[in-house]
Enzyme design. Sequence first.
Site, short mmCIF file in Angstrom:
data_model
loop_
_atom_site.label_atom_id
_atom_site.label_comp_id
_atom_site.label_asym_id
_atom_site.label_seq_id
_atom_site.Cartn_x
_atom_site.Cartn_y
_atom_site.Cartn_z
N HIS A 9 -11.21 -61.33 6.31
CA HIS A 9 -10.81 -62.71 6.61
C HIS A 9 -11.72 -63.72 5.93
CE1 HIS A 9 -14.26 -63.36 9.25
NE2 HIS A 9 -14.03 -62.15 9.74
N GLU A 82 -11.40 -56.66 15.26
CA GLU A 82 -12.82 -56.35 15.09
C GLU A 82 -13.37 -55.60 16.29
OE1 GLU A 82 -15.19 -55.43 13.39
OE2 GLU A 82 -15.99 -57.25 12.43
#
Length: 195
Positions: A9, A82
């Site tokens: 990201h 995550e």
Amino acid sequence: MTTICLVRHGETDWNAQGKIQGKTDIPLNAAGVEQATRCGHHLSASNWDLMITSPLQRARTTAEIINESLMLPLIEMEEFAEKHFGDAEGMTYEERALTFPDRFYPNQEDNDLFAKRLEIGLKRIADRYPNQRVLLVSHGGVINALLGELSNGEIGSGKTRLLNTCLSHIQFDRDQWLIKNYNQVSHLQKSGSKI
């Protein structure tokens, strides 16, 4: 063969401050939006079949910005969120080193369960999208864990510092995932400098 381009990201304020994010849902900052835009322009020069994203907003927003250039089916997969770093989330490297010198973070996601979650996610991609080209927008911890597992620890967690919106390519060939390249950032260079 199935090909996956792993995309980290774009930058967040916590990335810029050196804070560990984990499951804390932090948005992209202006630099992260710019990185995602450049990444989308770069990836639009190749053919892709679909995009998968972590549900956390820093990954999902990165995927949505990239997808403005590609217009692909966009699928969320919780498997690629995550790792939860427990009590260490929100701390800088220095704060973590002082508070948890043994690097054991209370209340963090178990490493074996994290690895199993990623293994399940990769198997789902290989089973559901055989011979397709997949963009997977995720997180530094996720990508490093995958690279570490696939390289038998030569690269990845604890060894490789992945840059925001870096690209890493893996392929599923003859029943195994192979790393083609990792931490590619040429798309972020403008006039010889990185943003």
